[in-house]
Motif scaffolding. Structure first.
Motif, mmCIF file in Angstrom:
data_model
loop_
_atom_site.group_PDB
_atom_site.id
_atom_site.type_symbol
_atom_site.label_atom_id
_atom_site.label_comp_id
_atom_site.label_asym_id
_atom_site.label_seq_id
_atom_site.Cartn_x
_atom_site.Cartn_y
_atom_site.Cartn_z
ATOM 1 N N THR A 268 0.826 -1.209 0.000
ATOM 2 C CA THR A 268 0.000 0.000 0.000
ATOM 3 C C THR A 268 0.860 1.258 0.000
ATOM 4 N N ALA A 269 1.858 1.303 0.873
ATOM 5 C CA ALA A 269 2.657 2.518 1.036
ATOM 6 C C ALA A 269 3.608 2.762 -0.126
ATOM 7 N N LEU A 270 4.190 1.699 -0.666
ATOM 8 C CA LEU A 270 5.202 1.847 -1.720
ATOM 9 C C LEU A 270 4.639 1.657 -3.122
ATOM 10 N N GLY A 271 3.428 1.133 -3.225
ATOM 11 C CA GLY A 271 2.822 0.924 -4.534
ATOM 12 C C GLY A 271 3.622 -0.067 -5.370
ATOM 13 N N PRO A 272 3.746 0.171 -6.676
ATOM 14 C CA PRO A 272 4.477 -0.768 -7.544
ATOM 15 C C PRO A 272 5.922 -0.997 -7.108
ATOM 16 N N ALA A 273 6.523 -0.011 -6.421
ATOM 17 C CA ALA A 273 7.911 -0.145 -5.992
ATOM 18 C C ALA A 273 8.086 -1.265 -4.975
ATOM 19 N N ALA A 274 7.009 -1.653 -4.282
ATOM 20 C CA ALA A 274 7.107 -2.692 -3.250
ATOM 21 C C ALA A 274 7.594 -4.020 -3.811
ATOM 22 N N ALA A 275 7.306 -4.288 -5.061
ATOM 23 C CA ALA A 275 7.734 -5.549 -5.670
ATOM 24 C C ALA A 275 9.217 -5.565 -5.986
ATOM 25 N N ARG A 276 9.865 -4.376 -5.972
ATOM 26 C CA ARG A 276 11.266 -4.296 -6.382
ATOM 27 C C ARG A 276 12.211 -3.936 -5.238
ATOM 28 N N VAL A 277 11.679 -3.507 -4.101
ATOM 29 C CA VAL A 277 12.539 -3.080 -2.993
ATOM 30 C C VAL A 277 13.034 -4.293 -2.211
ATOM 31 N N PRO A 278 14.345 -4.467 -2.050
ATOM 32 C CA PRO A 278 14.862 -5.588 -1.256
ATOM 33 C C PRO A 278 14.421 -5.479 0.208
ATOM 34 N N VAL A 279 13.981 -6.605 0.750
ATOM 35 C CA VAL A 279 13.447 -6.645 2.112
ATOM 36 C C VAL A 279 14.098 -7.792 2.874
ATOM 37 N N SER A 280 14.422 -7.555 4.138
ATOM 38 C CA SER A 280 14.789 -8.641 5.040
ATOM 39 C C SER A 280 14.442 -8.220 6.452
ATOM 40 N N SER A 281 14.387 -9.182 7.352
ATOM 41 C CA SER A 281 14.203 -8.896 8.773
ATOM 42 C C SER A 281 15.385 -9.477 9.525
ATOM 43 N N THR A 282 16.167 -8.610 10.159
ATOM 44 C CA THR A 282 17.342 -9.106 10.867
ATOM 45 C C THR A 282 16.976 -9.777 12.189
ATOM 46 N N LYS A 283 15.695 -9.758 12.570
ATOM 47 C CA LYS A 283 15.263 -10.550 13.719
ATOM 48 C C LYS A 283 15.544 -12.030 13.504
ATOM 49 N N ALA A 284 15.630 -12.451 12.258
ATOM 50 C CA ALA A 284 15.943 -13.849 11.957
ATOM 51 C C ALA A 284 17.358 -14.212 12.362
ATOM 52 N N LEU A 285 18.170 -13.209 12.680
ATOM 53 C CA LEU A 285 19.570 -13.439 13.060
ATOM 54 C C LEU A 285 19.824 -13.169 14.536
ATOM 55 N N HIS A 286 19.303 -12.026 15.036
ATOM 56 C CA HIS A 286 19.585 -11.633 16.426
ATOM 57 C C HIS A 286 18.395 -11.773 17.357
ATOM 58 N N GLY A 287 17.245 -12.190 16.830
ATOM 59 C CA GLY A 287 16.075 -12.357 17.660
ATOM 60 C C GLY A 287 15.330 -11.056 17.905
ATOM 61 N N HIS A 288 14.214 -11.186 18.615
ATOM 62 C CA HIS A 288 13.341 -10.051 18.913
ATOM 63 C C HIS A 288 13.708 -9.511 20.291
ATOM 64 N N ALA A 289 14.241 -8.306 20.323
ATOM 65 C CA ALA A 289 14.688 -7.684 21.571
ATOM 66 C C ALA A 289 13.630 -6.776 22.185
ATOM 67 N N LEU A 290 12.375 -6.989 21.822
ATOM 68 C CA LEU A 290 11.244 -6.278 22.404
ATOM 69 C C LEU A 290 11.469 -4.763 22.413
ATOM 70 N N GLU A 291 11.511 -4.117 23.592
ATOM 71 C CA GLU A 291 11.638 -2.657 23.641
ATOM 72 C C GLU A 291 12.883 -2.139 22.935
ATOM 73 N N ALA A 292 13.921 -2.933 22.858
ATOM 74 C CA ALA A 292 15.177 -2.490 22.241
ATOM 75 C C ALA A 292 15.276 -2.841 20.762
ATOM 76 N N SER A 293 14.323 -3.603 20.246
ATOM 77 C CA SER A 293 14.435 -4.070 18.861
ATOM 78 C C SER A 293 14.622 -2.938 17.866
ATOM 79 N N GLY A 294 13.816 -1.905 17.988
ATOM 80 C CA GLY A 294 13.871 -0.834 17.002
ATOM 81 C C GLY A 294 15.225 -0.162 16.923
ATOM 82 N N LEU A 295 15.872 0.027 18.066
ATOM 83 C CA LEU A 295 17.174 0.696 18.052
ATOM 84 C C LEU A 295 18.269 -0.226 17.550
ATOM 85 N N LEU A 296 18.236 -1.486 17.964
ATOM 86 C CA LEU A 296 19.192 -2.458 17.452
ATOM 87 C C LEU A 296 19.084 -2.562 15.936
#
Length: 359
Positions: A268-296
């Motif tokens: 919705t936010a990126l429109g057609p560009a969403a299909a081309r923007v590289p995406v990953s979640s580094t939580k898959a590597l360091h886990g979910h740090a709850l309150e600190a996740s966003g800063l990490l």
């Protein structure tokens, strides 16, 4: 119209199960090897799951936060006089210990006062947005944001009882066959400064956005409306089009509903560009740090962007039709542009988006 000053990230520091220090985080996410293992910090014998991303040796939360703040200030070149004129914003899990923790940290590090944020998984990113607003408004020249979470038995038990933890000891964001999230240690601190006084810029904080959807106490809005509005607000504040975004470090926790909702928000936010923007979640590597996740994750994002390589989305098994995104698999990719989004979401429908750029 008076042009408002830019905001830059200068000193950055982070600690997680990937290692201690900013460079350890960058090396860890680019290596792409998840840091999960059996929990040794407390007994998990009665739990469904026995896995988290924890440091083998760790101090108390107060000591870890003090060390992170000191390291970030040192990296930014902040002496005692500059700290005494700076704001300190702290994101931690709520409780009766918070006022004393905040007071001790402010006094020990040389800050006149401290604001605290206990708004779950958007605590740290809300603090970053407020720090940037204080700087843009002219209230302060600089601010330090610190955040910390160390895996402990109470939150672990809650997520386990809620059947949110991954039963196969792996976090697989956006992937078919994902079974949930895993918690991880996270301590981070960053210095934000007005661009004309910053001496050691690491990245530009170009935009930020926050929005709520109040869809459900725990489940996200399937259409991702709140997160979509947060991304749109960050882009608008930065004056950038969706096509300018070259990477998204997604909130994606590896849970079924959350990942699909985030994919919908990006479309919705990126429109057609969403299909081309590289995406990953580094939580898959360091886990979910709850309150600190966003800063990490912000630290990881700016370091990866600065290095010119984008981290992989670990744990990938195969595509999920509900998550039609360009997920980074197998190996890091070269950064195609100098702009990246770091996204976070919390229970209750709170959503944040931070947009950064190479200085």
């Amino acid at each position: 119209m008076v042009e408002r000053p830019g905001v830059q990230l200068t000193g950055v520091h982070a600690t997680s199960a990937l290692g201690r220090g900013a460079e350890a985080q960058l090396a860890g996410v680019l290596a792409g090897v998840p840091a999960f293992g059996p929990v040794r910090r407390f007994d998990t014998g009665t739990r469904r799951v026995d896995a988290a991303a924890t440091l083998p040796q760790v101090g108390g939360l107060a000591d870890e936060l003090a060390e992170a703040v000191e390291a970030a200030c040192r990296a930014a070149g902040l002496d005692a006089a500059r700290r005494a004129r700076s704001a300190l914003l702290l994101a931690v899990h709520g409780g009766s210990h918070v006022p004393r923790l905040a007071g001790d940290l402010a006094a020990g590090a040389g800050f006149p006062d401290v604001r605290t944020y206990t708004t779950a998984c958007v605590s740290a990113t809300s603090a970053v947005a407020d720090a940037a607003a204080l700087i843009r408004r002219g209230d302060v020249e600089r601010a330090v944001v610190a955040a910390g979470y160390l895996v402990e038995p109470d939150q672990y038990a809650l997520f386990d009882a809620g059947r949110a933890l991954a039963t196969d000891a792996a976090v697989r964001p956006f992937s078919a066959g994902r079974t949930g999230l895993l918690l991880g240690d996270g301590i981070a601190a960053v210095v934000l400064e007005r661009a004309d006084v910053a001496r050691r810029p690491v990245a530009d904080l170009l935009g930020w956005g926050r929005a709520g959807d109040a869809f459900h106490p725990c489940q996200p809005d399937p259409a991702g409306r709140g997160l979509s509005r947060a991304v749109t607000a960050a882009l608008r504040r930065a004056g950038l089009a969706p096509e300018a975004v070259g990477y998204v470090n997604a909130n994606a926790t590896g849970t079924s509903h959350s990942d699909a909702a985030e994919a919908a928000a990006l479309r919705t936010a990126l429109g057609p560009a969403a299909a081309r923007v590289p995406v990953s979640s580094t939580k898959a590597l360091h886990g979910h740090a709850l309150e600190a996740s966003g800063l990490l994750e912000l630290v990881v994002t700016v370091l990866a962007l600065r290095h010119g390589k984008l981290p992989v989305n670990a744990g990938w098994l195969g595509p999920d039709p509900d998550c039609p995104l360009d997920v980074i698999r197998d190996a890091p990719r070269p950064a195609a542009t100098g702009h990246a989004l770091s996204l976070n979401a919390a229970f209750g429908g709170a959503n944040t988006a931070l947009l950064v750029g190479a200085p």
